[in-house]
Scaffold this active site. Structure first.
Site, PDB file in Angstrom:
ATOM      1  N   THR A 145     -47.020  56.914 126.656  1.00 51.68           N
ATOM      2  CA  THR A 145     -46.272  56.464 127.959  1.00 51.68           C
ATOM      3  C   THR A 145     -44.870  57.237 127.911  1.00 51.68           C
ATOM      4  OG1 THR A 145     -46.783  54.241 127.239  1.00 51.68           O
ATOM      5  CG2 THR A 145     -45.004  54.451 128.977  1.00 51.68           C
ATOM      6  N   GLY A 184     -44.001  53.067 119.279  1.00 53.22           N
ATOM      7  CA  GLY A 184     -43.760  52.378 118.074  1.00 53.22           C
ATOM      8  C   GLY A 184     -43.668  52.960 117.035  1.00 53.22           C
ATOM      9  N   GLU A 415     -50.499  48.279 125.930  1.00 55.86           N
ATOM     10  CA  GLU A 415     -51.897  48.740 126.133  1.00 55.86           C
ATOM     11  C   GLU A 415     -52.597  48.424 127.249  1.00 55.86           C
ATOM     12  OE1 GLU A 415     -54.245  49.223 123.148  1.00 55.86           O
ATOM     13  OE2 GLU A 415     -52.747  49.595 121.594  1.00 55.86           O
ATOM     14  N   ASP A 417     -51.024  47.627 131.338  1.00 58.69           N
ATOM     15  CA  ASP A 417     -50.282  46.421 131.990  1.00 58.69           C
ATOM     16  C   ASP A 417     -51.464  45.589 132.668  1.00 58.69           C
ATOM     17  OD1 ASP A 417     -47.919  45.334 133.810  1.00 58.69           O
ATOM     18  OD2 ASP A 417     -49.585  45.684 135.138  1.00 58.69           O
TER      19      ASP A 417
END
Ligand SMILES: Cc1cc2nc3c(=O)[nH]c(=O)nc-3n(C[C@H](O)[C@H](O)[C@H](O)COP(=O)(O)OP(=O)(O)OC[C@H]3O[C@@H](n4cnc5c(N)ncnc54)[C@H](O)[C@@H]3O)c2cc1C
Length: 635
Positions: A145, A184, A415, A417
């Site tokens: 992203t 993450g 993962e 929207d």
């Protein structure tokens, strides 16, 4: 005040029998996981734990998964893994009862990063990295992203420019809005990232499309490497055990071998090679291998919903309100039992998804997208209703409703929207059924062949006198007909509308854009049909009469409430008349009352260790109240 009819408590093994059904062939790993997460060092953290402490605790938990041999289960056996994806997903499902920060942190590290290397790379990457990843010696993340791009991941702006003289790529972030965002494991612990970037064969060349590269971002001492900038996202609404961050790249050199090359590579002569010349097709092939994440999120969301139910149903079973028990109240039953039925329906649907996933079925992408969206939406609704049913106790941090809700919230966004996923479901189904939007005859024929005639909207089961009788409403054939017709009719209408609109300026794409609302509604109809079919199949498979009867009741609650929810649609489209939708609503209430004595057993069957449940302490515990209709434990 209502009078309370005493109901004799009976000893029942129903919860155990139901648990055996839910655990299925994976009872062993699920029980092992239950024991593991009940260990004192694995218990969920106290409310208000500071962010940095929470992040370190979550990292320690990840290391404990490695030590105990759980992180390896899903990896290729050739490189030291267990080679058992199904077992791994079952483990993650139980893990998700413990703490969703751990679910996400290990998911980023072993799933997105580790399985990303396994699925997007080739043997050289597997040999070099997989054993280190599954054994916790190399920690990583998944940097897809970007700030501006968001869900439109095919349009990422990060660039990887190839130079054959040095046989390396140079990775750059062209501007602030092309920074990798929310990543993450980036802010603290990640040493390497799978970075998604536009591959260019030279700086002026046109992009060959989005490709994945292995890029080290920290050394073993945790120092950020030259050319890499990382900014910590800091405190989030939830999941504060996970360290998310922005990442940017400035002239970062990556050797040619570090491009994950399952779908495209650069040969020794410096030529770009691929078996899938179309960029978009190649991109979707690549993305298709990453479906594991959505499968995991579907089951993790289900576990979160089960946590909420397993906490609230026993509470409501003992909580006194106005001289009665909370769970005896019609409003409470109407609030909780449809959600309980949704959880059971989702349980069986996700088993189907897992089977399709391990079989490598082509429909898995659509199925995973539909169920991930539905399961995460269900979870937040269930947690919210659980919190409200617990009254003031639900608002106390110690009861974890707040944290659960804040943690699960983003499962609707990452993962994929949920809106974007639902659009994907509809697009895939439209494409599957008919390749050309301007020719509806193929679809019409296919639907007619499947016995779902549209010219006569009325169900064959909906004719004659008994059309509002219980025996009819609870007939599985009638229920399936209603779900299947709705799904097929929505698909058909969508196709027809798009085909008509496609003749206008803008063509099929503009027509699809104008059909978003229908597409989103369709995706849920598709998911609900799968849920019903899998639930009915599970009921039919039961040999034990008590188990079968109770599951049939829960299945009916799912079917009837779902039809009630869509009553307007059924009436508008001529499938039902108002007397029938009213009969369905009445039937739902009857079924809720019937389920009431088994409600506690149904949530105990989830097998969630007591230590992982923060059940509100009912004030009723200090003042004995007459109980009605329950097999559950005494307060
Ligand atoms: C806690 C957290 C962890 C994350 N971890 C990672 C990670 O490790 N790696 C990674 O790569 N990414 C990660 N992400 C990013 C996540 O995948 C994205 O947030 C997600 O893909 C959505 O992108 P966005 O936030 O830019 O929203 P947008 O794409 O801007 O969406 C905003 C809104 O627009 C709507 N929308 C978007 N497209 C359409 C359309 N075509 N039609 C109609 N409506 C539309 C959406 O429904 C949404 O409501 C994480 C995000 C969070 C919050």
């Amino acid at each position: 005040m209502m009078s309370v009819t005493p109901f004799p408590e009976k000893k029942s093994t129903l919860d155990k029998k139901l648990q055996a059904v839910l655990d299925g062939e994976h009872a062993e790993i699920r029980n092992e996981a239950r024991e593991f997460f009940s260990r004192p060092d694995m218990l969920p953290p106290q409310p208000g734990i500071p962010k940095e402490e929470y992040r370190e605790l979550t990292m320690q938990w990840v290391n404990k998964l490695v030590e105990a041999g759980y992180s390896q289960i899903g990896f290729d056996a050739k490189y030291g893994g267990g080679g058992d994806a199904k077992k791994s997903i079952n483990f993650i499902e139980i893990l998700s009862h413990q703490d969703l920060s751990l679910m996400v942190k290990q998911g980023v590290n072993f799933g997105l990063f580790g399985l990303g290397v396994q699925n997007l790379g080739s043997a050289k990457h597997h040999e070099k990295y997989l054993n280190d990843i599954m054994n916790g010696r190399l920690k990583g993340g998944f940097a897809m992203t970007e700030v501006a791009g968001g869900s439109d991941v095919q349009g990422v702006k990060t660039e990887a420019v190839y130079d054959h003289a040095t046989k390396s790529f140079t990775i750059n972030t062209p501007n602030e809005s092309a920074r990798k965002a929310f990543i993450g494991n980036a802010a603290k612990h990640g040493e390497m990232m799978i970075v998604f970037a536009q591959l260019k064969m030279n700086k002026d060349a046109e992009s060959e499309g989005v490709h994945a590269f292995l890029v080290p971002v920290r050394d073993k001492q945790g120092k950020i490497l030259p050319g890499i900038s990382i900014e910590d996202h800091g405190e989030k609404v939830g999941l504060n055990g996970v360290d998310n961050g922005y990442i940017s790249f400035s002239n970062v050199k990556v050797p040619r071998e570090e491009m994950l090359d399952r779908f495209a590579s650069i040969d020794d002569k410096g030529q770009y090679q691929t078996d899938t010349p179309k960029k978009t097709a190649r991109f979707f092939k690549m993305i298709g291998t990453l479906v594991t994440g959505r499968v995991a999120l579907s089951v993790a969301s289900l576990s979160a919903a089960k946590n909420a139910l397993a906490a609230i149903v026993p509470y409501a079973d003992t909580r006194e309100v106005f001289g009665d028990i909370l769970l005896n109240k019609q409003a409470t039953q109407t609030r909780l039992f449809p959600l309980l039925a949704d959880a059971y329906a989702m349980h069986f649907a996700t088993r189907f998804l897992i089977d399709k996933f391990v079989a490598g079925s082509p429909e898995v992408e659509t199925l995973a997208a539909a169920l991930k969206a539905k399961s995460s939406d269900n979870a937040i609704r269930t947690i919210d209703e659980g919190r409200l049913t617990a009254g003031g106790s639900g608002y106390m941090a110690e009861n974890r409703y707040g944290r659960m809700r804040d943690d699960i919230d983003v499962f609707r966004t990452f993962e994929g929207d949920n809106t974007v996923l639902r659009l994907l479901v509809a697009r895939n189904r439209l494409t599957e059924i008919r390749k050309q939007f301007n020719d509806v005859s193929g679809l019409k024929k296919a639907i007619k062949m499947a016995g779902l005639a549209f010219d006569n909207a009325t169900s064959t089961f909906d004719l004659g006198k008994g059309r509002t009788k219980e025996s009819h409403l609870l007939n599985p054939a009638f229920q399936h007909d209603m779900f299947a017709k709705r799904e097929a009719a929505m698909l058909y209408d969508m196709t027809q509308n798009i085909a008509k609109a496609a003749k206008k300026p803008g063509g099929a794409e503009a027509a699809v854009e104008k059909s978003q609302n229908d597409m989103i509604a369709y995706a849920d109809a598709y998911a609900e049909k799968v849920m019903l079919e899998q639930f009915v199949k599970a009921v039919n498979e039961q040999k034990d009469p008590e188990t079968k009867a109770v599951l049939k009741d829960v299945c009916d609650i799912f079917a009837i409430n779902t039809m009630v929810k869509h009553a307007a649609w059924y009436i508008e489209n001529g499938y039902m008349k108002p007397d029938k939708t009213r009969a369905l609503a009445d039937e739902a209430e009857k079924l809720h009352e019937k389920l009431r004595p088994n409600a506690v057993a149904l949530v105990k069957a989830f097998g969630i260790p007591e230590a992982l449940l923060s059940v509100p302490r009912p004030q009723a515990a200090v003042a004995p109240v007459k109980k009605t209709g329950t097999n559950g434990p005494k307060a």
